[in-house]
Write an enzyme that holds these catalytic residues in place. Structure first.
Site, PDB file in Angstrom:
ATOM      1  N   GLY A  18       0.850  -1.200   0.000  1.00 29.68           N
ATOM      2  CA  GLY A  18       0.000   0.000   0.000  1.00 29.68           C
ATOM      3  C   GLY A  18       0.880   1.243   0.000  1.00 29.68           C
ATOM      4  N   GLY A  21      -0.610   4.576  -1.051  1.00 32.86           N
ATOM      5  CA  GLY A  21      -1.885   4.956  -0.421  1.00 32.86           C
ATOM      6  C   GLY A  21      -1.781   6.170   0.490  1.00 32.86           C
ATOM      7  CG  ASP A  22      -4.896   9.241   2.701  1.00 32.66           C
ATOM      8  OD1 ASP A  22      -4.503  10.298   2.175  1.00 32.66           O
ATOM      9  OD2 ASP A  22      -5.484   9.182   3.793  1.00 32.66           O
ATOM     10  NE  ARG A  52      -3.357  -2.951  -6.319  1.00 33.42           N
ATOM     11  CZ  ARG A  52      -4.604  -3.263  -6.011  1.00 33.42           C
ATOM     12  NH1 ARG A  52      -5.180  -4.304  -6.559  1.00 33.42           N
ATOM     13  NH2 ARG A  52      -5.277  -2.538  -5.163  1.00 33.42           N
ATOM     14  CE  LYS A 159     -10.114   1.625  13.091  1.00 33.46           C
ATOM     15  NZ  LYS A 159     -10.397   2.904  12.398  1.00 33.46           N
ATOM     16  CG  ASP A 188      -6.070   1.281  18.833  1.00 36.15           C
ATOM     17  OD1 ASP A 188      -5.833   2.493  18.714  1.00 36.15           O
ATOM     18  OD2 ASP A 188      -7.153   0.850  19.246  1.00 36.15           O
ATOM     19  CG  HIS A 189      -3.702   5.829  15.117  1.00 37.62           C
ATOM     20  ND1 HIS A 189      -4.968   5.469  14.748  1.00 37.62           N
ATOM     21  CD2 HIS A 189      -3.754   7.159  15.332  1.00 37.62           C
ATOM     22  CE1 HIS A 189      -5.742   6.545  14.731  1.00 37.62           C
ATOM     23  NE2 HIS A 189      -5.034   7.592  15.084  1.00 37.62           N
ATOM     24  CD  GLU A 227     -12.419  12.095  14.191  1.00 35.26           C
ATOM     25  OE1 GLU A 227     -11.551  12.220  13.318  1.00 35.26           O
ATOM     26  OE2 GLU A 227     -13.181  11.119  14.250  1.00 35.26           O
ATOM     27  CG  HIS A 251      -8.988   4.604  18.018  1.00 37.84           C
ATOM     28  ND1 HIS A 251      -7.957   3.783  17.652  1.00 37.84           N
ATOM     29  CD2 HIS A 251      -9.415   5.190  16.873  1.00 37.84           C
ATOM     30  CE1 HIS A 251      -7.768   3.860  16.337  1.00 37.84           C
ATOM     31  NE2 HIS A 251      -8.649   4.707  15.841  1.00 37.84           N
ATOM     32  CE  LYS A 351     -15.203   9.780  11.244  1.00 40.06           C
ATOM     33  NZ  LYS A 351     -13.833  10.244  11.457  1.00 40.06           N
TER      34      LYS A 351
HETATM   35  C1  BG6 Z   1      -9.120   6.346  12.671  1.00 45.12           C
HETATM   36  C2  BG6 Z   1     -10.536   6.396  12.182  1.00 45.12           C
HETATM   37  O1  BG6 Z   1      -8.808   5.087  13.182  1.00 45.12           O
HETATM   38  O2  BG6 Z   1      -8.947   7.314  13.703  1.00 45.12           O
HETATM   39  C3  BG6 Z   1     -10.898   7.787  11.700  1.00 45.12           C
HETATM   40  O3  BG6 Z   1     -10.705   5.464  11.140  1.00 45.12           O
HETATM   41  C4  BG6 Z   1     -10.621   8.802  12.775  1.00 45.12           C
HETATM   42  O4  BG6 Z   1     -12.264   7.866  11.305  1.00 45.12           O
HETATM   43  C5  BG6 Z   1      -9.198   8.644  13.280  1.00 45.12           C
HETATM   44  O5  BG6 Z   1     -10.800  10.086  12.212  1.00 45.12           O
HETATM   45  C6  BG6 Z   1      -8.916   9.546  14.459  1.00 45.12           C
HETATM   46  O6  BG6 Z   1      -7.546   9.512  14.720  1.00 45.12           O
HETATM   47  P1  BG6 Z   1      -6.791  10.789  15.280  1.00 45.12           P
HETATM   48  O7  BG6 Z   1      -5.393  10.331  15.482  1.00 45.12           O
HETATM   49  O8  BG6 Z   1      -6.946  11.869  14.250  1.00 45.12           O
HETATM   50  O9  BG6 Z   1      -7.499  11.138  16.549  1.00 45.12           O
END
Ligand code: BG6
Length: 512
Positions: A18, A21-22, A52, A159, A188-189, A227, A251, A351
């Site tokens: 990827g 990708g973004d 790709r 994820k 899980d960032h 957000e 999260h 959101k």
């Molecule tokens: C991602 C979600 O895991 O976390 C997004 O898919 C969300 O929808 C994002 O906006 C939020 O992450 P952060 O680091 O911007 O708080």
């Protein structure tokens, strides 16, 4: 510092599926630039972006440079950037339709690693659509690129890990057929965010907090993650996920687990994860419709963001005009164990709200009113606020006497702003995650057991409480969210705390 490597400073080959990708451009390239620039990764590093699209490494480097300039947390220094670029390569590959292409990849990796001085950590980062996770891991196994049981061969998986408990189980089984659990790093960032990593330190390195961290002294806990952004062109994905699978299952429950778990015996990954699993197992499920009073769901309608009109969720691209997917949730969770029995843990996330903020508030119990202390009557409770973003810091609210002749009480804040103190020097989540995966420290990643219990909790809500989605849309973009969330608190005799921490510098705009 914990180090899990067989030998210190092991060479690294990082393969990113990827690569065009973004996620790779917005997060991974800037993170890797910083790690190389700060010499956190070894000199013997090779980063291979797989995509790709046809292009050579030079063309890819130009794209990576643009991404780093745009998204890096600091400016870019040419000499440091040069060091990063020397280690960055691109390889075109049809990783699903042409399984034989893995043979070419195997050769490239073997050649690169042959030039390195010690056994190499081989890290595969899957930044691709979830349906490719299983097939890629199977190919990596079959073609001998990732050997089962080899601790140096690791896979990092983004994820969503499954779309429900059953698909998550199937994916896990596919991966388990190829790799051992210790070779799998499920991302899980949020676990890489500084203030979330700090939770262990706040709880277990301060004698002030640890003895009070229970139902005797804590009235309630509030976890908020809101957000201003909408679904940002990800309508098709979000229709399937909604707030439950996009934020709650991962999260939010991870934050809850870290806040409520028991002290682990040590800081080894297994020990930390075991305690998180126990906390998640103790979560009371929403097992029937009668339990849904503790849940409020919402979906945004048209409204405004920063004074500009924005469409409602149902008008977003690839979203059904009658969609019942929730974009907001507020709930009262209960961790049914002896530490937390009776303490509500309120969670809210959504959101297109009026601010972007991730914050954990611990509200301590009020002191009993004592007749002979009339001046102390009605003081607000002590609050401990862990601000994850945008300000990064910690704030403690206490009650003191205001200076002067009269005995007048005042609420004051002891405020630690990590953000202002370490301006620009706080690593981003993905820097930390990549670094720890190279080191072999799995504690910032989720184990299968944690995922399983998170899925069970979320499925209970999805199966039993979706009846609430009939009234959608029920909040305007740019607002505070559905009124029901405030009503739920009022019925409990409580309110949501809206704490504004002063934030100076970049990334502070809570409205963006
Ligand atoms: C991602 C979600 O895991 O976390 C997004 O898919 C969300 O929808 C994002 O906006 C939020 O992450 P952060 O680091 O911007 O708080």
């Amino acid at each position: 510092m914990l180090d899990y490597q067989e030998t210190p400073n092991q060479p690294l080959t990082l393969v990113i599926f990827g690569g065009t990708g973004d996620l790779t451009h917005r997060k991974l390239m800037p993170a890797l630039y910083h790690l190389m620039a700060d010499r956190r990764l070894p000199e013997e590093t090779a980063i291979l972006a797989i995509g790709r699209r046809g292009m050579d490494s030079e063309a890819y480097r130009q794209q990576a440079r643009a991404s780093i300039e745009r998204f890096s947390r600091t400016g870019v220094e040419e000499e440091r950037l040069g060091r990063f670029m020397e280690r960055l390569f691109y390889h075109r590959m049809e990783f699903v339709s042409e399984p034989d292409s893995y043979e070419g990849l195997r050769k490239i990796l073997s050649e690169r690693e042959a030039g390195f001085s010690a056994p190499t950590v081989r890290l595969f980062f899957l930044a691709v659509a979830p349906e490719f996770f299983g097939p890629i891991v199977e190919q990596l196994g079959q073609r001998g690129l990732a050997e089962r049981g080899n601790p140096n061969h690791r896979v990092m998986i983004e994820k969503p890990f499954g779309s429900d408990l059953e698909t998550a189980r199937t994916l896990n089984q596919t991966i388990a057929n190829v790799l051992e659990e210790r070779q799998v790093y499920r991302i899980d960032h949020y676990l890489g965010k500084e203030m979330i990593r700090n939770i262990l330190a706040i709880r277990f390195a301060n004698s002030l907090f640890e003895p009070l961290w229970n139902h005797h002294y804590i009235d309630n806990i509030q976890i908020t993650s809101t957000e201003t952004l909408g679904v940002q062109g990800r309508g098709a994905y979000y229709e399937q996920a909604g707030i439950l699978k996009d934020m709650l299952q991962n999260h939010l429950l991870q934050m809850l687990a870290l806040i409520t778990m028991e002290p682990p015996v040590d800081l080894e990954p297994e020990s930390v994860r075991d305690e998180k699993v126990k906390a998640l197992r103790s979560l009371r499920r929403f097992e029937d419709e009668n339990s849904c009073g503790g849940i409020v769901m919402g979906q945004y309608g048209a409204g405004e963001e920063q004074g500009k009109p924005v469409p409602g969720y149902r008008q977003e691209e690839a979203v059904d005009a009658n969609s019942r997917t929730p974009t907001y949730i507020a709930l009262r969770a209960q961790v049914d164990n002896f530490r937390w029995g009776g303490v509500p843990i309120y969670i809210r996330a959504g959101k297109r709200l009026d601010r972007s903020r991730t914050q954990i508030v611990i509200e301590f119990k009020r002191l009993p009113g004592v007749n002979f202390y009339p001046d102390f009557e009605g003081q607000p409770p002590n609050l401990l606020v862990i601000e994850v973003q945008p300000a990064e810091g910690m704030y403690f609210q206490i009650n003191l006497k205001r200076p002067g002749n009269d005995f007048v009480m005042e609420r004051v804040e002891l405020n630690y702003s990590q953000h202002s103190r370490f301006q620009g020097n706080v690593p981003e989540a993905y820097e930390q995650l990549l670094l720890e995966a190279w080191r072999g420290n799995a504690s910032l990643f989720t184990s299968w057991d944690e995922l399983e219990h998170s899925w069970r909790f979320v499925e209970g809500i999805e199966h039993n409480c979706s009846g609430q989605n009939a009234q959608f849309p029920n909040y305007a973009a740019g607002g505070r969210g559905p009124e029901g969330a405030d009503r739920m608190m009022a019925l409990d005799g409580r309110k949501w705390w809206e704490i504004e921490l002063p934030c100076e510098g970049t990334n502070c705009d809570t409205k963006s």
